[in-house]
Design an enzyme around this catalytic site. Structure first.
Site, PDB file in Angstrom:
ATOM      1  N   HIS A 141      -1.057 -27.857   8.697  1.00  0.00           N
ATOM      2  CA  HIS A 141       0.167 -28.655   8.663  1.00  0.00           C
ATOM      3  C   HIS A 141      -0.021 -30.115   9.093  1.00  0.00           C
ATOM      4  O   HIS A 141       0.376 -31.038   8.377  1.00  0.00           O
ATOM      5  CB  HIS A 141       1.226 -28.022   9.562  1.00  0.00           C
ATOM      6  CG  HIS A 141       1.532 -26.604   9.231  1.00  0.00           C
ATOM      7  ND1 HIS A 141       1.636 -26.138   7.937  1.00  0.00           N
ATOM      8  CD2 HIS A 141       1.769 -25.528  10.031  1.00  0.00           C
ATOM      9  CE1 HIS A 141       1.928 -24.850   7.951  1.00  0.00           C
ATOM     10  NE2 HIS A 141       2.006 -24.453   9.209  1.00  0.00           N
TER      11      HIS A 141
ATOM     12  N   LYS B 193      -1.210 -20.209   3.616  1.00  0.00           N
ATOM     13  CA  LYS B 193      -2.200 -20.742   4.537  1.00  0.00           C
ATOM     14  C   LYS B 193      -2.495 -19.680   5.605  1.00  0.00           C
ATOM     15  O   LYS B 193      -1.662 -18.802   5.852  1.00  0.00           O
ATOM     16  CB  LYS B 193      -1.720 -22.062   5.144  1.00  0.00           C
ATOM     17  CG  LYS B 193      -0.524 -21.933   6.095  1.00  0.00           C
ATOM     18  CD  LYS B 193      -0.976 -21.849   7.535  1.00  0.00           C
ATOM     19  CE  LYS B 193       0.183 -21.745   8.488  1.00  0.00           C
ATOM     20  NZ  LYS B 193      -0.202 -21.508   9.877  1.00  0.00           N
TER      21      LYS B 193
ATOM     22  N   ARG C 227       0.824  -1.216   0.000  1.00  0.00           N
ATOM     23  CA  ARG C 227       0.000   0.000   0.000  1.00  0.00           C
ATOM     24  C   ARG C 227       0.853   1.258   0.000  1.00  0.00           C
ATOM     25  O   ARG C 227       0.463   2.290  -0.536  1.00  0.00           O
ATOM     26  CB  ARG C 227      -0.939  -0.007   1.210  1.00  0.00           C
ATOM     27  CG  ARG C 227      -1.975  -1.130   1.133  1.00  0.00           C
ATOM     28  CD  ARG C 227      -3.077  -0.930   2.151  1.00  0.00           C
ATOM     29  NE  ARG C 227      -4.091  -1.969   2.016  1.00  0.00           N
ATOM     30  CZ  ARG C 227      -5.072  -1.957   1.131  1.00  0.00           C
ATOM     31  NH1 ARG C 227      -5.165  -0.947   0.280  1.00  0.00           N
ATOM     32  NH2 ARG C 227      -5.944  -2.940   1.062  1.00  0.00           N
TER      33      ARG C 227
ATOM     34  N   LYS D  51       9.056 -29.734   3.427  1.00  0.00           N
ATOM     35  CA  LYS D  51      10.187 -30.120   4.267  1.00  0.00           C
ATOM     36  C   LYS D  51      10.830 -31.404   3.738  1.00  0.00           C
ATOM     37  O   LYS D  51      10.128 -32.328   3.292  1.00  0.00           O
ATOM     38  CB  LYS D  51       9.727 -30.314   5.715  1.00  0.00           C
ATOM     39  CG  LYS D  51       9.358 -29.014   6.423  1.00  0.00           C
ATOM     40  CD  LYS D  51       8.803 -29.291   7.800  1.00  0.00           C
ATOM     41  CE  LYS D  51       8.568 -28.003   8.567  1.00  0.00           C
ATOM     42  NZ  LYS D  51       9.814 -27.346   8.992  1.00  0.00           N
TER      43      LYS D  51
ATOM     44  N   GLU E 213       6.517 -26.254  20.423  1.00  0.00           N
ATOM     45  CA  GLU E 213       7.344 -25.068  20.217  1.00  0.00           C
ATOM     46  C   GLU E 213       7.604 -24.401  21.563  1.00  0.00           C
ATOM     47  O   GLU E 213       6.684 -24.282  22.382  1.00  0.00           O
ATOM     48  CB  GLU E 213       6.660 -24.068  19.285  1.00  0.00           C
ATOM     49  CG  GLU E 213       6.419 -24.569  17.877  1.00  0.00           C
ATOM     50  CD  GLU E 213       5.751 -23.513  17.019  1.00  0.00           C
ATOM     51  OE1 GLU E 213       6.462 -22.695  16.423  1.00  0.00           O
ATOM     52  OE2 GLU E 213       4.507 -23.496  16.966  1.00  0.00           O
TER      53      GLU E 213
ATOM     54  N   ASP F  93      -4.298 -22.747  13.523  1.00  0.00           N
ATOM     55  CA  ASP F  93      -2.999 -22.397  12.963  1.00  0.00           C
ATOM     56  C   ASP F  93      -2.221 -23.628  12.513  1.00  0.00           C
ATOM     57  O   ASP F  93      -1.462 -23.564  11.538  1.00  0.00           O
ATOM     58  CB  ASP F  93      -2.184 -21.629  14.007  1.00  0.00           C
ATOM     59  CG  ASP F  93      -0.895 -21.047  13.436  1.00  0.00           C
ATOM     60  OD1 ASP F  93      -0.900 -20.620  12.271  1.00  0.00           O
ATOM     61  OD2 ASP F  93       0.110 -21.018  14.167  1.00  0.00           O
TER      62      ASP F  93
ATOM     63  N   LYS G 128       2.487 -23.590  21.996  1.00  0.00           N
ATOM     64  CA  LYS G 128       3.498 -22.574  22.266  1.00  0.00           C
ATOM     65  C   LYS G 128       3.962 -22.655  23.720  1.00  0.00           C
ATOM     66  O   LYS G 128       3.240 -23.137  24.588  1.00  0.00           O
ATOM     67  CB  LYS G 128       2.921 -21.177  22.006  1.00  0.00           C
ATOM     68  CG  LYS G 128       2.440 -20.950  20.580  1.00  0.00           C
ATOM     69  CD  LYS G 128       3.585 -20.898  19.593  1.00  0.00           C
ATOM     70  CE  LYS G 128       3.093 -20.478  18.214  1.00  0.00           C
ATOM     71  NZ  LYS G 128       4.179 -20.458  17.210  1.00  0.00           N
TER      72      LYS G 128
ATOM     73  N   HIS H 201       3.948 -25.151   3.969  1.00  0.00           N
ATOM     74  CA  HIS H 201       5.394 -25.371   3.934  1.00  0.00           C
ATOM     75  C   HIS H 201       5.812 -26.672   4.603  1.00  0.00           C
ATOM     76  O   HIS H 201       6.908 -27.166   4.358  1.00  0.00           O
ATOM     77  CB  HIS H 201       6.147 -24.170   4.525  1.00  0.00           C
ATOM     78  CG  HIS H 201       6.093 -24.050   6.018  1.00  0.00           C
ATOM     79  ND1 HIS H 201       5.089 -23.395   6.673  1.00  0.00           N
ATOM     80  CD2 HIS H 201       6.937 -24.495   6.966  1.00  0.00           C
ATOM     81  CE1 HIS H 201       5.316 -23.438   7.975  1.00  0.00           C
ATOM     82  NE2 HIS H 201       6.430 -24.100   8.186  1.00  0.00           N
TER      83      HIS H 201
END
Length: 470
Positions: free
Chosen positions: A242, A150, A50, A184, A218, A237, A328, A180
């Site tokens: 995935h 995604k 933008r 891998k 993670e 997510d 997380k 992604h």
């Protein structure tokens, strides 16, 4: 290493070129493509956003991005790369294309009228429809290839709306929905190890496999993407994107061939056999202090952890649990698939006490690795059983030249290989599988930062327990 891929002249249009995803993943991937000689001999990368900035300002931005995230922009490689960067500001909409059409006209003058367009939508999903419609409105859709990040949709209804909008402008053969995890090196080896080795191909079924674990914990926080995460959560997510795709890689029936259409068909066919998730098979969690993070609303119930037990209703996999876990602020960051084989239930070496004795583990992290755990004789005078492991880092395979997933997948788009991209039929069923949880989600149970999540998640993996964290 060749200097170019031999592909036809290409104009890459990167929508969202100054956003976080472009900085961390996409721009570094383009530079690494150049390092590997995988870009066409003639190409231009046109950033779109933008804001208004000059080509020189965008080039400086790309340099700063690479300096921070790598590969480092140095020497003749950078000097050559920078000459192919352009920027078109003012956004891009049906009613106002900004400066993009003018910049693309100049690009065609430089590369020739036969240059193809590859559009990369590194933008929030809410903008997918408007940009897609603008591509059609301004004549940039015909003959192009379009990469969608995604998540491809944010709900079952939104997925159907987006899918209809995309197919009103593009043929399915032009659409590349990127996940992604499918790019891998470890994920790609899941079906190679299985179909390329009789050692595993003949025992890849419920008679010999008792469970599969797909575990992606993670230790990262969410502070740098708090607003997005609070609107999405771990379930949307990671699971519907995935981890479902990885499960399909493991569970697919043998494809007719390794061609793109056959691989996609095999993957999407088994997703159609995923049983809708039941509430008792899903555990949500939220790490302590989540709602005190800047950008998170007080009292937010968003899940930062999810564990799920997935059932696949095919003759090959019926009653074999596929255990999925991610979250997380957990005790470690890992990405691994573990296939747990059944122990002998009779004979002189029956060893029920050695649970987990036969496990094939594929690491999806980095360049990937393959690890095999076996029951062996413990060296010594007595006949005692033990377990031993052997590990094969994929980066150490002879002539290995591993590619990061974004590099691999963008290269596949350049050459037109759709093997590792998702199809709408599989995605539609994936949304149907999670619909019961979206309609009636479980309570997000508290867990401490640095732990392995809520204790209730351990019950899903009984009797073996989660291999990570034991």
């Amino acid at each position: 290493m060749s200097e170019s891929s031999g592909a036809r002249p290409t104009v890459f249009v990167l929508f969202g070129a100054t956003g976080d995803l472009a900085k961390r993943m996409v721009i570094p991937a383009f530079y690494e493509l150049a390092q590997h000689g995988l870009l066409p001999e003639k190409w231009l990368l046109v950033g779109n956003g933008r804001g208004d900035q000059s080509h020189e300002d965008f080039t400086a931005h790309v340099h700063d991005v690479l300096a921070e995230f790598g590969p480092k922009p140095e020497g003749a490689q950078w000097d050559s790369f920078r000459e192919n960067l352009r920027f078109a500001g003012g956004g891009f909409e049906k009613s106002n294309p900004g400066s993009l059409l003018d910049v693309l006209s100049e690009a065609k003058d430089k590369l020739g009228d036969d240059a193809q367009y590859i559009h990369y939508l590194a933008i929030p999903p809410v903008a997918f429809i408007s940009v897609t419609e603008a591509l059609g409105e301004h004549g940039l859709a015909k003959g192009s290839r379009v990469i969608y990040e995604k998540p491809f949709g944010t709900s079952p209804d939104n997925f159907r709306e987006l899918d209809a909008a995309v197919h009103s402008v593009l043929d399915e053969s032009q659409v590349f929905r990127i996940d992604h995890f499918l790019g891998k090196e470890g994920t790609q080896n899941l079906h190679i190890v299985r179909f390329g080795n009789g050692l595993f191909e003949g025992v890849w079924n419920r008679e010999h496999i008792r469970a599969v674990q797909i575990d992606v914990p993670e230790d990262l926080d969410i502070a740098d993407r708090a607003e997005f995460y609070d609107q999405t959560g771990a379930f949307l997510d990671m699971i519907v994107t995935h981890l479902f795709q990885v499960a399909a890689e493991i569970a697919m029936e043998p494809p007719v061939s390794m061609k793109a259409d056959d691989l996609q068909a095999a993957r999407e066919s088994v997703i159609a056999a995923f049983r809708p998730l039941a509430k008792q098979d899903v555990v949500f969690g939220q790490f302590a202090g989540y709602d005190q993070t800047d950008g998170i609303s007080d009292g937010s119930k968003t899940d930062t952890f999810v564990a799920a037990r997935l059932w696949i209703d095919t003759d090959r996999w019926r009653d074999v649990p596929f255990l999925l876990r991610t979250g997380k602020q957990l005790a470690a960051s890992e990405q691994q698939v573990s296939v747990l084989f059944r122990e002998p239930d009779s004979g002189p070496l029956k060893h029920g006490a050695l649970m987990g004795g036969n496990v094939l583990t594929v690491s999806l992290s980095g360049s990937g690795s393959i690890r095999l755990k076996l029951v062996i004789k413990e060296p010594g005078a007595e006949l005692d059983l033990a377990t031993g492991e052997t590990d094969l880092p994929l980066s150490e395979v002879k002539n290995a030249d591993p590619l990061p997933p974004y590099v691999k997948l963008i290269n596949d788009v350049i050459v037109g290989d759709r093997s590792l991209f998702t199809r709408p039929d599989g995605l539609e069923h994936a949304w149907e599988v999670i619909a019961p949880i979206l309609d009636d989600p479980p309570e997000s149970l508290p867990y401490e930062r640095g732990s392995w999540g809520p204790e209730a998640a351990a019950d899903l993996a009984a009797p073996d327990g989660w291999l990570l964290g034991q």
